[in-house]
Design a protein around this motif. Sequence first.
Motif, short mmCIF file in Angstrom:
data_model
loop_
_atom_site.label_atom_id
_atom_site.label_comp_id
_atom_site.label_asym_id
_atom_site.label_seq_id
_atom_site.Cartn_x
_atom_site.Cartn_y
_atom_site.Cartn_z
N GLY A 1 0.83 -1.20 0.00
CA GLY A 1 0.00 0.00 0.00
C GLY A 1 0.86 1.25 0.00
N PRO A 2 0.21 2.42 0.06
CA PRO A 2 0.93 3.69 -0.01
C PRO A 2 1.82 3.90 1.22
N ALA A 3 2.82 4.76 1.05
CA ALA A 3 3.76 5.02 2.14
C ALA A 3 3.02 5.61 3.35
N PRO A 4 3.37 5.20 4.55
CA PRO A 4 2.75 5.75 5.76
C PRO A 4 3.22 7.17 6.01
N GLN A 5 2.53 7.91 6.89
CA GLN A 5 2.94 9.28 7.22
C GLN A 5 4.33 9.26 7.83
N ALA A 6 4.99 10.39 7.72
CA ALA A 6 6.42 10.49 8.00
C ALA A 6 6.91 9.71 9.23
N PRO A 7 6.37 9.96 10.41
CA PRO A 7 6.99 9.36 11.58
C PRO A 7 6.64 7.88 11.79
N SER A 8 5.53 7.43 11.18
CA SER A 8 5.10 6.07 11.47
C SER A 8 5.92 5.05 10.67
N PRO A 9 6.19 3.92 11.27
CA PRO A 9 7.00 2.89 10.60
C PRO A 9 6.16 2.14 9.58
N GLU A 10 6.82 1.40 8.70
CA GLU A 10 6.11 0.60 7.74
C GLU A 10 5.37 -0.53 8.45
N MET A 11 4.19 -0.82 7.95
CA MET A 11 3.38 -1.87 8.58
C MET A 11 3.75 -3.24 8.03
N HIS A 12 3.38 -4.25 8.80
CA HIS A 12 3.51 -5.63 8.35
C HIS A 12 2.41 -5.92 7.34
N SER A 13 2.79 -6.43 6.16
CA SER A 13 1.80 -6.73 5.12
C SER A 13 1.65 -8.23 4.97
N PRO A 14 0.43 -8.72 4.91
CA PRO A 14 0.23 -10.15 4.80
C PRO A 14 0.49 -10.67 3.40
N LEU A 15 0.99 -11.88 3.31
CA LEU A 15 1.14 -12.60 2.04
C LEU A 15 0.43 -13.93 2.22
N PRO A 16 -0.90 -13.94 2.17
CA PRO A 16 -1.64 -15.14 2.55
C PRO A 16 -1.52 -16.27 1.53
N MET A 17 -0.91 -16.00 0.40
CA MET A 17 -0.85 -17.03 -0.65
C MET A 17 0.51 -17.74 -0.64
N SER A 18 0.56 -18.91 -1.26
CA SER A 18 1.80 -19.68 -1.32
C SER A 18 2.76 -19.07 -2.34
N GLY B 1 8.70 -12.95 6.53
CA GLY B 1 8.20 -14.12 7.24
C GLY B 1 7.55 -15.07 6.26
N GLN B 2 7.01 -16.14 6.74
CA GLN B 2 6.41 -17.14 5.86
C GLN B 2 5.15 -16.59 5.20
N ARG B 3 4.38 -15.84 5.92
CA ARG B 3 3.10 -15.38 5.40
C ARG B 3 2.94 -13.87 5.53
N GLY B 4 4.06 -13.15 5.42
CA GLY B 4 3.99 -11.70 5.49
C GLY B 4 5.37 -11.10 5.30
N PHE B 5 5.43 -9.77 5.18
CA PHE B 5 6.71 -9.07 5.02
C PHE B 5 6.56 -7.65 5.51
N VAL B 6 7.71 -6.98 5.69
CA VAL B 6 7.73 -5.57 6.06
C VAL B 6 8.71 -4.85 5.14
N VAL B 7 8.29 -3.71 4.62
CA VAL B 7 9.18 -2.89 3.80
C VAL B 7 10.17 -2.19 4.71
N LEU B 8 11.47 -2.36 4.44
CA LEU B 8 12.47 -1.68 5.26
C LEU B 8 13.06 -0.48 4.53
N SER B 9 13.20 -0.59 3.21
CA SER B 9 13.69 0.56 2.44
C SER B 9 12.81 0.78 1.23
N ARG B 10 11.76 1.58 1.43
CA ARG B 10 10.82 1.83 0.35
C ARG B 10 11.51 2.48 -0.84
N SER B 11 12.44 3.40 -0.58
CA SER B 11 13.08 4.11 -1.69
C SER B 11 13.86 3.14 -2.57
#
Lengths: 221, 221
Positions: free
Chosen positions: A145-162, A193-203
């Motif tokens: 999804g779109p980048a979060p507001q400046a101070p908030s960290p990136e959220m965990h996004s689900p990858l429910p599929m194989s 993770g197995q069923r999700g990920f987190v963006v660490l460097s969006r740029s």
Amino acid sequence: MMVMDLAQYQLGTSLQVPRGAHLFRTQDEVCGDLHFVRSGHLKLYQPCGDGVNRIIDFVRPGDWMGIDTIGEQQRHASALALTDCLIDVVQYRQLAELMDEEPYSCDLFSAMLSREIDRQQLAAAILRSAGACQRIVMFLLQRAGPAPQAPSPEMHSPLPMSRQDISDYLGLTPATVSRTLSALKRNGWISLGQRGFVVLSRSALEQVAAGAPANIIQHAA
Amino acid sequence: MMVMDLAQYQLGTSLQVPRGAHLFRTQDEVCGDLHFVRSGHLKLYQPCGDGVNRIIDFVRPGDWMGIDTIGEQQRHASALALTDCLIDVVQYRQLAELMDEEPYSCDLFSAMLSREIDRQQLAAAILRSAGACQRIVMFLLQRAGPAPQAPSPEMHSPLPMSRQDISDYLGLTPATVSRTLSALKRNGWISLGQRGFVVLSRSALEQVAAGAPANIIQHAA
DNA sequence: CGGGCCCTTGATATGAGTCAAGGGTGGTGG
DNA sequence: CCACCACCCTTGACTCATATCAAGGGCCCG
């Protein structure tokens, strides 16, 4: 207040679909209904001979399903719940009546279908031009999804599929998907993770998506 | 008699577009109109930086254009005439009024958009799964149309676009397209001119399209 | 605790891309 | 009407990304 989405008209009836169950299948005949996803994730796929499945799309909360078979006699795809889902079942006839009474809803519906056409055109354009790494990064950014507001960290996004589903969807193999995800993780751009990920460097991801040379990705040491 | 297509409602005004001219461009703002192709061929493409163009679609007589930008502020693609064209320009507002008066036309319009979504999904599925030869054969069969009645021979089908355009559309390179077409001709399955072709063995092509091993295609002796 | 399935990773094969040169075609101007 | 020119199409040799084949490991479920 302006009605912004057809879902707000409170049409249709609710339906729960447990993980692993089908909402509908290719061979189903009835096609007078549309489905709106209140919560949960599903995959749309075509069983095409053998055990090979073509993934058509992944469906998320807020998405509609079945708008590709209005006026058709038979479903073009099967819908399988990847997680427990809450679905609104809406008869197309109901929508048609609504559009008859309220012209504005007709515009909403046309615009929705129109946007879907555009989405599919974009997906096709990506498949035509992008390499493996670019496809995977675009896929991740879309799911994050779109980048979060400046101070908030990136959220965990689900990858429910194989991984198999991801590779089918992107026109790659499970091996290539796995390799590329590992490389992105190794570079410190995502955590995985197995069923999700987190963006660490969006740029960094956005540069790759924009077509930056993907040589950045090396084989495992 | 039943109205089978929105084009029969005789909405809109006529417009001639000579070969090589643009019907509209990406940067155009006005988007209240749709276009129906009475005769001629066009290509829809996105100029994406540099000189690289992404082909979105080829448009033939009987097709609609602009249904991907209903309710949008800006075009998502440019439309270039590959041959002299005769176009009907239809304001979306006109259509909306028609749909207001006649509910059946609303169903026609919904079904049309729905079919377009399905077409794009199919195109994406092909790009995901098919190899170069399969893509090209599918492309040729689609352009050749359905098989003629038993005794009649296969018709000559126009290919008004350049090899470059075909390769962009199929996600390949001009070299690969040229090579594959040459191989199909060498096998006696098609006859090939600069701006057209004739199917000589539809069954052979259909087998390849269905996924038959394409090893049949050899390098030039 | 055990088993199956999916995910990860490596080595190798191959189809398509890239680079490059030659030839045909259509269009323009003399 | 013909000749010239530019552009595109064709073809070849080589490279490279991704598929394929295969083995090991980890996770989830029973």
